[in-house]
Scaffold this active site. Structure first.
Site, PDB file in Angstrom:
ATOM      1  N   ALA A 232      -1.498  -8.683  -2.683  1.00 64.30           N
ATOM      2  CA  ALA A 232      -1.144 -10.102  -2.713  1.00 64.30           C
ATOM      3  C   ALA A 232      -1.166 -10.705  -1.315  1.00 64.30           C
ATOM      4  O   ALA A 232      -1.635 -11.832  -1.111  1.00 64.30           O
ATOM      5  CB  ALA A 232       0.234 -10.279  -3.348  1.00 64.30           C
TER       6      ALA A 232
ATOM      7  N   TYR B 168      -4.600  -3.425 -14.201  1.00 66.68           N
ATOM      8  CA  TYR B 168      -3.750  -2.343 -14.700  1.00 66.68           C
ATOM      9  C   TYR B 168      -4.336  -1.735 -15.972  1.00 66.68           C
ATOM     10  O   TYR B 168      -3.634  -1.099 -16.758  1.00 66.68           O
ATOM     11  CB  TYR B 168      -2.318  -2.836 -14.931  1.00 66.68           C
ATOM     12  CG  TYR B 168      -1.474  -2.766 -13.677  1.00 66.68           C
ATOM     13  CD1 TYR B 168      -0.546  -1.751 -13.488  1.00 66.68           C
ATOM     14  CD2 TYR B 168      -1.630  -3.702 -12.668  1.00 66.68           C
ATOM     15  CE1 TYR B 168       0.211  -1.679 -12.334  1.00 66.68           C
ATOM     16  CE2 TYR B 168      -0.884  -3.637 -11.502  1.00 66.68           C
ATOM     17  CZ  TYR B 168       0.041  -2.625 -11.347  1.00 66.68           C
ATOM     18  OH  TYR B 168       0.786  -2.544 -10.183  1.00 66.68           O
TER      19      TYR B 168
ATOM     20  N   GLY C 232       1.853  -1.477  -3.381  1.00 64.35           N
ATOM     21  CA  GLY C 232       0.427  -1.775  -3.479  1.00 64.35           C
ATOM     22  C   GLY C 232       0.175  -3.190  -3.944  1.00 64.35           C
ATOM     23  O   GLY C 232      -0.788  -3.843  -3.506  1.00 64.35           O
ATOM     24  N   ASP C 233       1.019  -3.693  -4.845  1.00 64.89           N
ATOM     25  CA  ASP C 233       0.897  -5.084  -5.291  1.00 64.89           C
ATOM     26  C   ASP C 233       1.205  -6.040  -4.142  1.00 64.89           C
ATOM     27  O   ASP C 233       0.540  -7.070  -3.979  1.00 64.89           O
ATOM     28  CB  ASP C 233       1.846  -5.344  -6.460  1.00 64.89           C
ATOM     29  CG  ASP C 233       1.511  -4.486  -7.667  1.00 64.89           C
ATOM     30  OD1 ASP C 233       0.407  -4.630  -8.212  1.00 64.89           O
ATOM     31  OD2 ASP C 233       2.352  -3.658  -8.061  1.00 64.89           O
ATOM     32  N   GLN C 234       2.235  -5.699  -3.351  1.00 69.39           N
ATOM     33  CA  GLN C 234       2.550  -6.524  -2.186  1.00 69.39           C
ATOM     34  C   GLN C 234       1.393  -6.541  -1.203  1.00 69.39           C
ATOM     35  O   GLN C 234       1.037  -7.594  -0.647  1.00 69.39           O
ATOM     36  CB  GLN C 234       3.804  -5.989  -1.494  1.00 69.39           C
ATOM     37  CG  GLN C 234       4.146  -6.670  -0.190  1.00 69.39           C
ATOM     38  CD  GLN C 234       4.573  -8.114  -0.381  1.00 69.39           C
ATOM     39  OE1 GLN C 234       5.632  -8.388  -0.935  1.00 69.39           O
ATOM     40  NE2 GLN C 234       3.745  -9.064   0.070  1.00 69.39           N
TER      41      GLN C 234
END
Length: 528
Positions: free
Chosen positions: A321, A173, A316-318
């Site tokens: 991950a 980030y 996007g994080d999901q």
């Protein structure tokens, strides 16, 4: 971002972040490899209320009945959803002694272990104001960064976490964490799977990265830097070498006017970035269209299984991950991207980051093939918006036209449809030892692939009464081959003000009859 999955590959879809899962306190599921997430953590806050009028002194909405909801953000969100997916997770990030850092530590415990770098400044906070579920404004504060240079000594616990990581996810980030441990990441990338989720102002992935996951807009930006003679690296450093403050990942660069958002363009960008960065593969996320995976030659398009207009914050994080977890468990990039697209789609369908909640500090329960909690969260969200919750139930062993017609009609009677599905043991008690023909995981997957089905919840009893007591649907639907007098659920549903209804059913369609016809055909013609 969002979802995917076509052809008959092994079902390696991870549990969504809303379903029951186990965290570090109860131990990871046996098949789930531990994951180390490296990146910049944020503290996210939603101020949620309703806006029915404008202020008298300015044309702005007045937010009433406002509720504050806190959750992990940035790399901390990626770590959190990975932990809820059923694996032990360690987060390497920069944290300080400021109130936001302390609150984030509380939110992550006991699901995620933290190995902290020092933080210069206060932890970045992102606050969204939502009226009726729609964002009105976002407010950012805090400019904390991981220190660099002589002030950036890496603590031993951070070195140990990265050096022993079975798999790594870099969630950049743009606040210095990945830069502070870049050498350690490069060394480990030669030995274990590494997924890199880049930031427009962050550095390029280390060579040997297994999978890079930019959005289409980010890929366009990085590829443009290559065309300008660079290496995809950010510009804009100050004289002292520090990068200026940069937007959070939700503030993606806009697409240049006149450039088509085409698969051809995405494929060209993916190939160029894989070559320039020395990455094994690049998966460009395409929002509700899915993702495009490239190894540098012919790309693979992984479509989203459904399109949802919900809150995509954190999808996007999901995606990253889920992909990292599947690679950690031994999947190939193609299979990992399929699972990641499906997981991100489910994440958006269930309400996105705004649906994450922390009702208590107990560790999550072990995961199962279908999540009752997932359905319960969907029901709560629809009901809070004033919608009508519809439910139906059955074995759905051999899905046929009668089933599909019933499910489509049921969905049209309300705002969401939950299918209450008999477990394998429940089907055997009802249908006999030769059933089900299709195991629970297959039946769940087929039902979830239908656009008219919003959630699937599994029950192990002979009837779904206990499950219905938790869901409390407004409408309970069964096919016209039943009579209301024959439904024990009818009285139950009417007890809380709901209504049981019968819908027309296509005559002659039955899983049992299909199985009988198949058996007769095999007996006559032999197996082929």
């Amino acid at each position: 971002m969002p979802d995917a999955m076509p052809d008959p590959m092994p079902d390696m879809t991870p549990d969504p972040p809303y379903g029951p899962a186990r965290g570090p306190a109860s131990g990871p599921a046996p098949a789930a490899t531990a994951l180390v997430v490296v990146g910049d953590a944020l503290l996210d806050r939603d101020l949620v209320g309703r806006a029915d009028r404008l202020a008298p002194d300015a044309p702005v909405p007045v937010l009433e009945d406002c509720e504050e909801r806190l959750r992990p953000g940035g790399a901390a969100l990626a770590a959190y959803v990975a932990a809820l997916g059923g694996r032990a997770v360690t987060l390497v990030t920069a944290l300080g002694d400021d109130p936001a850092s302390e609150r984030l530590r509380e939110l992550l415990s006991p699901w995620v272990s933290v190995a902290a770098l020092p933080l210069d400044g206060a932890l970045s906070e992102k606050t969204r104001v939502l009226a009726g579920g729609r964002p009105v404004v976002r407010m950012d504060r805090g400019d904390g960064r991981a220190p660099s240079g002589s002030r950036g000594a890496v603590p031993e616990e951070v070195r140990e976490a990265i050096a022993s990581a079975p798999a790594l996810l870099v969630s950049d980030y743009g606040r210095g964490t990945a830069d502070a441990v870049r050498g350690l990441l490069a060394e480990r990338a030669a030995r274990v799977p590494l997924v890199w989720d880049p930031h427009p102002r962050g550095r390029e992935p280390v060579p040997g990265t297994r999978l890079v996951t930019p959005t289409a807009a980010e890929a366009r930006l990085f590829a443009g830097r290559l065309d300008d003679g660079g290496s995809g690296k950010p510009d804009g450093r100050t004289a002292g070498g520090a990068r200026p403050a940069r937007p959070a990942k939700s503030a993606r660069p806009a697409k240049p006017s006149g450039e088509p958002d085409s698969l051809h363009t995405a494929a060209r960008h993916a190939r160029a970035l894989a070559d320039a960065w020395g990455a094994a593969s690049v998966a460009i996320t395409l929002g509700d269209r899915g993702a495009l995976l490239s190894y540098g030659d012919h790309p693979l398009l992984v479509p989203a299984p459904a399109r949802h207009s919900g809150d995509s914050c954190g999808a996007g994080d999901q995606f990253a991950a889920s992909a990292a977890g599947l690679l950690a468990d031994g999947a190939l990039p193609e299979t990992a991207v399929r699972g990641a697209v499906a997981a991100a789609t489910g994440y958006v369908a269930a309400g996105g980051a705004g649906a994450l909640a922390f009702p208590d500090r107990a560790a999550p329960r072990p995961s199962s093939a279908a999540s009752d909690e997932d359905a319960e969260r969907l029901v709560a969200r629809v009901r809070a918006a004033g919608g009508t919750v519809v439910a139906t139930g059955g074995c759905f062993d051999l899905l046929h036209a009668g089933h599909v017609g019933l499910l489509q009609a049921a969905r049209r009677t309300g705002d969401c449809l939950v299918v209450c599905l008999n477990s394998d043991a429940s089907v055997r008690r009802r249908k006999g030892p030769g059933r089900p023909i299709n195991p629970l995981s297959d039946r769940v997957r087929v039902l979830r692939a239908l656009e008219c089905v919003d959630a699937v919840a599994v029950f192990d009893e002979d009837t779904p009464e206990e499950l219905l007591k938790r869901l409390r649907p407004d409408v309970w639907v069964k096919g016209g081959d039943y009579a209301l007098a024959d439904l024990p659920e009818a009285e139950l549903v009417e007890g809380w003000g709901g209504q049981a209804v019968l819908l027309p059913y296509l005559d002659g369609r039955s899983s049992s009859r299909i199985a009988e016809r198949a058996a007769v055909s095999v007996a006559r013609n032999g197996a082929r």
